[in-house]
Design an enzyme around this catalytic site. Structure first.
Site: not given
Length: 508
Positions: A31, A470, A473
């Site tokens: 991610s 968040d 990340h």
């Protein structure tokens, strides 16, 4: 006593003073560099992700751009398309969301462990919803005809034929795991799930595609017609170096692990070679890398954080450290596969300070002696250090094994930890705070349902003030800072700017 003197020489067939011309970038990872793969596969990453730069959800686990985008900018290359983001394929007359091994039932660890595909009917519906949503967006933005000509018209969704052909795998799973009576007893549940999936779909036509004289349906995840002229991004949020097993699937990691991304790359390269041999049109060629570009491209790899996170969630810290050699070995095998495919220039990121991720700090029982001066967890960062030490050793071994390749080891940990250590000086607030969502309650990347209403997470008013977007990340602002730190080569081994990463390092 033997004394070994190691001299690092930067060399190139063209001379060390020459910059590198990379016609493309091919990225593998998780991610931290996913620009749309999970969004295309498992449903769109929701608002407020993307708010700071794109002004809408853009498939990234951040409020804006990721480090991989700044790498492309530095090399004067355009946006890197996610390999699985197929919105620019030809869907003028429909799309095929079917996936071999899929079930009506949502996939769980038992289904996955038995070998069934996690792209169940509910995931295929999420993909359909995203196709419809993004098609409407593109028409609203008045995109040029080259794009809209390959998309269904918004008004055609209600007039289309919707075909559902699934259920065999549900029965097969039941037969191999249950008694026949249990299978029969479970059928009503499967049918209810099927009915829920069908709800809301109006079938206005009753003939098959062939009878209607319509062209071949593009597979939704077959994105070969997307613009990959300057590379492709195979990174997928939640991915691991290790091949996914039932334990990892249950925790929630992506089935698109590093070896799957490699298989995608190998197919990508093979199909491009086929298309060039078949003499496809210049319009298609303009969106694909040239076959000779693969050996000249830059291969970036940014993965490993999820492997460590999974280990910490499922075993002791001692066991997590003991698992690192196996993970690194799988990573080395991946690099060898890329080398066998002609890759010669690698830009390899180590893993960041996982003990400084806000969610890890909140999840982990804190003891005073285990917290450093920045509030980070020492023991978790020590595991990251051990992973990085073994990764660097592996890169050194790979250099010896492949003297024709240039492998740059990038110390992302050092860059990120230096930012966390001096956050206020660089304009950030509490380095362990985060902007979007609430821990365990309303995650930023996942919508919450309350009284039948979907609710998106609420972001802070100034995302650029936070290092973490968040809790897991990094924010757009932090990614930009880290990118500026690593692109000039000051935290790399060898200390080479990314624009000169093609130069081989020779240890004499």
């Amino acid at each position: 006593m033997a004394v070994a003197i190691s001299l690092l020489l930067v060399a190139s067939l063209l001379g060390s003073s020459c910059g590198c011309h990379f016609p493309a970038i091919h990225n593998l990872g998780d991610s931290n560099s996913d620009t749309g793969s999970v969004s295309a596969t498992f449903g769109r990453v929701p608002w407020p992700c993307g708010e700071s730069f794109f002004g809408k959800p853009a498939g990234r686990y951040s409020d804006g751009r990721l480090i991989i985008v700044f790498i492309a900018n530095e090399l004067k290359l355009p946006f890197l398309s996610a390999y699985l983001d197929a919105i620019d394929s030809n869907f003028r007359h429909g799309a095929n969301f079917a996936a071999s091994g899929s079930t009506i039932q949502p996939a769980n660890n038992k289904l996955f462990g038995t070998g069934f595909n996690p792209l169940s009917l509910v995931i295929q519906l999420l993909q359909f919803q995203q196709l419809k949503e993004r098609t409407n967006e593109l028409y609203d933005q008045a995109k040029n005809p080259d794009i809209t000509d390959r998309l269904p018209r918004p008004e055609e969704f209600s007039k289309s034929l919707y075909i559902l052909d699934c259920g065999q795998n549900d029965l097969h799973y039941g037969i191999i795991t249950s008694t026949e009576d249990q299978v029969k007893a479970f059928i009503p549940t499967i049918i209810n799930q099927f009915a829920a999936a069908v709800e809301g779909m109006n079938q206005a036509m009753k003939r098959t595609t062939e009878k209607l004289g319509l062209p071949h349906l593009s597979a939704y995840l077959d994105s070969i017609d997307t613009n990959f002229r300057h590379g492709a991004n195979f990174a997928t949020g939640g991915s691991t170096i290790q091949r996914l097993d039932a334990r990892m699937f249950k925790i929630g990691y992506s089935p698109i692990s590093l070896d799957i991304q490699l298989s995608q790359f190998e197919q990508f390269k093979e199909r491009i070679n086929e298309l060039y041999k078949e003499g496809v049109s210049s319009n298609i060629k303009s969106k694909l890398p040239r076959p000779e570009d693969f050996s000249q491209a830059l291969y970036t790899v940014d993965i490993g954080q999820n492997d460590l996170d999974c280990a910490l969630k499922s075993m002791t810290e001692k066991q997590a450290i003991e698992s690192v050699p196996g993970i690194i070995n799988q990573f080395a095998q991946a690099v060898k596969r890329l080398h066998n495919q002609g890759a010669r220039t690698f830009w390899i990121h180590n893993t960041g300070p996982i003990g400084c991720l806000p969610f890890e700090v909140l999840d982990y029982p804190q003891q005073h002696e285990n917290v450093d001066q920045n509030g980070c967890l020492r023991s978790l960062n020590e595991i990251a250090h051990e992973f990085n030490r073994q990764l660097k050793d592996s890169v050194i071994q790979l250099r010896m094994q492949f003297p024709d390749a240039a492998l740059t080891y990038v110390d992302i940990y050092l860059a990120k930890y230096s930012l966390i250590s001096d956050a206020k000086h660089h304009g950030f607030v509490n380095p362990l705070g985060y902007c979007c969502g609430h821990h365990r309650d309303n995650l930023c990347w996942r919508k919450k349902t309350s009284n039948g209403t979907e609710i998106s997470a609420t972001p802070c008013s100034n995302p650029s003030a936070y290092i973490s977007w968040d809790g897991i990340h990094y924010s757009h602002a932090a990614n930009l800072w880290v990118a500026n730190k690593v692109l000039d080569g000051l935290v790399s081994d060898p200390p080479t700017p990314i624009t000169e990463a093609c130069h081989r390092s020779l240890n004499l």
